[in-house]
Write a protein that holds these residues in place. Structure first.
Motif, mmCIF file in Angstrom:
data_model
loop_
_atom_site.group_PDB
_atom_site.id
_atom_site.type_symbol
_atom_site.label_atom_id
_atom_site.label_comp_id
_atom_site.label_asym_id
_atom_site.label_seq_id
_atom_site.Cartn_x
_atom_site.Cartn_y
_atom_site.Cartn_z
ATOM 1 N N TYR A 42 -4.333 1.043 9.045
ATOM 2 C CA TYR A 42 -3.847 -0.314 9.266
ATOM 3 C C TYR A 42 -2.328 -0.336 9.362
ATOM 4 C CZ TYR A 42 -8.476 -2.086 7.904
ATOM 5 O OH TYR A 42 -9.820 -2.361 7.831
ATOM 6 N N PHE A 43 -1.834 -1.202 10.226
ATOM 7 C CA PHE A 43 -0.400 -1.477 10.356
ATOM 8 C C PHE A 43 -0.195 -2.914 9.894
ATOM 9 C CE2 PHE A 43 3.439 -2.674 12.816
ATOM 10 C CZ PHE A 43 4.265 -1.601 12.530
ATOM 11 N N ARG A 58 -5.414 -4.155 -1.463
ATOM 12 C CA ARG A 58 -6.854 -4.227 -1.190
ATOM 13 C C ARG A 58 -7.270 -3.138 -0.198
ATOM 14 N NH1 ARG A 58 -10.799 -8.421 -1.129
ATOM 15 N NH2 ARG A 58 -9.486 -9.404 -2.719
ATOM 16 N N ILE A 59 -6.501 -2.950 0.853
ATOM 17 C CA ILE A 59 -6.823 -1.938 1.864
ATOM 18 C C ILE A 59 -6.851 -0.545 1.233
ATOM 19 C CG2 ILE A 59 -5.974 -0.777 3.938
ATOM 20 C CD1 ILE A 59 -4.832 -3.503 4.824
ATOM 21 N N LEU A 60 -5.842 -0.259 0.423
ATOM 22 C CA LEU A 60 -5.774 1.051 -0.221
ATOM 23 C C LEU A 60 -6.944 1.255 -1.177
ATOM 24 C CD1 LEU A 60 -1.930 1.238 -0.894
ATOM 25 C CD2 LEU A 60 -3.233 2.625 0.731
ATOM 26 N N ASN A 108 -8.557 3.299 2.732
ATOM 27 C CA ASN A 108 -7.956 3.380 4.052
ATOM 28 C C ASN A 108 -6.460 3.639 3.979
ATOM 29 O OD1 ASN A 108 -10.338 2.736 5.709
ATOM 30 N ND2 ASN A 108 -10.259 0.779 4.648
ATOM 31 N N GLU A 109 -5.877 3.973 5.128
ATOM 32 C CA GLU A 109 -4.436 4.206 5.228
ATOM 33 C C GLU A 109 -3.718 2.920 5.605
ATOM 34 O OE1 GLU A 109 -2.870 7.885 7.134
ATOM 35 O OE2 GLU A 109 -4.962 8.165 7.738
ATOM 36 N N VAL A 110 -2.462 2.812 5.164
ATOM 37 C CA VAL A 110 -1.648 1.644 5.487
ATOM 38 C C VAL A 110 -0.230 2.063 5.841
ATOM 39 C CG1 VAL A 110 -0.848 -0.630 4.758
ATOM 40 C CG2 VAL A 110 -2.921 0.310 3.756
ATOM 41 N N VAL A 111 0.262 1.508 6.931
ATOM 42 C CA VAL A 111 1.683 1.592 7.264
ATOM 43 C C VAL A 111 2.240 0.176 7.157
ATOM 44 C CG1 VAL A 111 3.407 2.108 9.024
ATOM 45 C CG2 VAL A 111 1.363 3.546 8.820
ATOM 46 N N SER A 167 -1.012 8.185 -1.755
ATOM 47 C CA SER A 167 -0.670 9.107 -0.663
ATOM 48 C C SER A 167 -1.049 8.547 0.708
ATOM 49 C CB SER A 167 -1.366 10.453 -0.882
ATOM 50 O OG SER A 167 -2.782 10.294 -0.879
ATOM 51 N N ARG A 168 -1.913 7.540 0.745
ATOM 52 C CA ARG A 168 -2.328 6.951 2.019
ATOM 53 C C ARG A 168 -1.411 5.807 2.461
ATOM 54 N NH1 ARG A 168 -6.961 7.479 -0.933
ATOM 55 N NH2 ARG A 168 -7.043 5.242 -1.358
ATOM 56 N N PHE A 169 -0.323 5.618 1.747
ATOM 57 C CA PHE A 169 0.595 4.513 2.027
ATOM 58 C C PHE A 169 1.904 5.022 2.615
ATOM 59 C CE2 PHE A 169 4.212 1.931 0.539
ATOM 60 C CZ PHE A 169 3.927 0.732 1.174
#
Length: 323
Positions: free
Chosen positions: A9-10, A25-27, A31-34, A54-56
């Motif tokens: 997600y962006f 919430r996404i993390l 899931n990954e987030v930018v 680490s996914r952020f």
């Protein structure tokens, strides 16, 4: 509610109130987030938890900087476009800000998506686009009256651009027309303003308007629940949803709950008639039957949302001092 795995997600405006709660919430879903934020109003401390994941990834950048935006969005699958100038009250003091930060910024996001072959976007719009609607509660297909705020007008223009990109370039769009959102990390609005005043002078409270303005509010976690319900269950080219509770309160109700919770009995003075400022709609109440038909309903009523917001501000005085 099922999770949506393996999505990058962006999130524009991800250091803001709603954005940072959404990022967490996404993390939590794996899931990954930018996050892309210029920190004009975003708060770095809101991303402390995310920064440990680490996914952020956090990128400081402005949506008017198209080169930086196009580079940052590469490799993402889905865009949450939350960044905006949300300062409705003072819109007439800087008319270009809503155009630049809301409308032009939205166009830039859409162009960056098109150039990077990303075709899914969720957009934070507003119930303000209905102006002073004659249909109460106001459904998504209500006729649009004259726009009453530059903020609402700029968001409506953003909606139009998104719909045109969906038609012209095969995008899928989810447009969410919010009432005012409350909850943890709340950075501005009536609960913030009233508490700040009462903290500074507990015996006196100044209120813009006559106190009888009727408003609807939604707790931030209920808002995020609704967003993911719509993403999971509604798959038209353009999906438009009002988000709110099936109730409204007067400003005076909020004042009574806040003062009671704080154990205060201030003298209240009113100014400004039925509108606190230009573009202040004296009655906002949205028909949310469309999102409810998908099985969503809020877990918190307006009073609970106000008290949770107040508790956050009491426990985090640095938020008031930062502003």
């Amino acid at each position: 509610m099922s999770e949506m795995p393996e999505i990058k997600y962006f999130v524009t405006g991800g250091a803001g109130f709603i954005g940072s709660n959404l990022v967490d919430r996404i993390l939590s879903q794996g899931n990954e987030v930018v996050v892309y934020d210029n920190f004009s109003t975003g708060i770095r401390e809101y991303l402390e938890k995310a920064n440990k994941n680490s996914r952020f990834k956090l990128i400081k950048g402005d949506l008017l900087d198209t080169k930086s935006l196009n580079e940052a969005i590469k490799g993402c699958d889905f865009v949450f476009h939350l960044a905006a100038n949300a300062d409705v009250r003072f819109g007439t003091e800087h008319p270009s800000k809503d155009l630049e930060q809301n409308t032009i910024a939205t166009f830039n996001v859409l162009e960056a998506m098109r150039k990077n072959s990303i075709n899914k976007i969720a957009f934070s719009s507003t119930g303000s686009i209905y102006g002073e609607s004659k249909i109460i509660p106001t459904p998504e297909n209500a006729p649009f009256p004259v726009q009453t705020s530059l903020y609402g007008a700029s968001k409506l223009a953003g909606e139009g651009l998104i719909q045109a990109y969906a038609e012209g370039f095969g995008f899928n769009a989810w447009i969410f027309r919010f009432v005012s959102i409350l909850g943890e990390r709340y950075p501005h609005g009536h609960v913030f303003d009233f508490y700040k005043q009462l903290r500074d002078h507990p015996g006196h409270l100044e209120v813009l308007g006559n106190g009888h303005q009727k408003k609807s509010y939604l707790y931030v976690q209920d808002c995020i629940d609704a967003i993911f319900t719509a993403l999971e269950k509604s798959h038209k080219s353009v999906n438009i949803f009002n988000l709110g509770t099936d109730e409204y309160v007067e400003v005076n109700d909020s004042i009574n709950w806040i003062c009671s919770h704080l154990g205060l009995d201030p003298k209240i003075s009113y100014s400004g008639g039925e509108r606190g400022w230009i573009g202040d709609n004296p009655f906002i109440f949205l028909d949310c039957s469309r999102i409810r038909s998908l099985g969503w309903k809020p877990k918190n009523n307006i009073q609970q949302g106000i008290i949770k917001t107040l508790d956050f501000l009491v426990e985090n005085p640095w938020v008031l001092e930062r502003r």
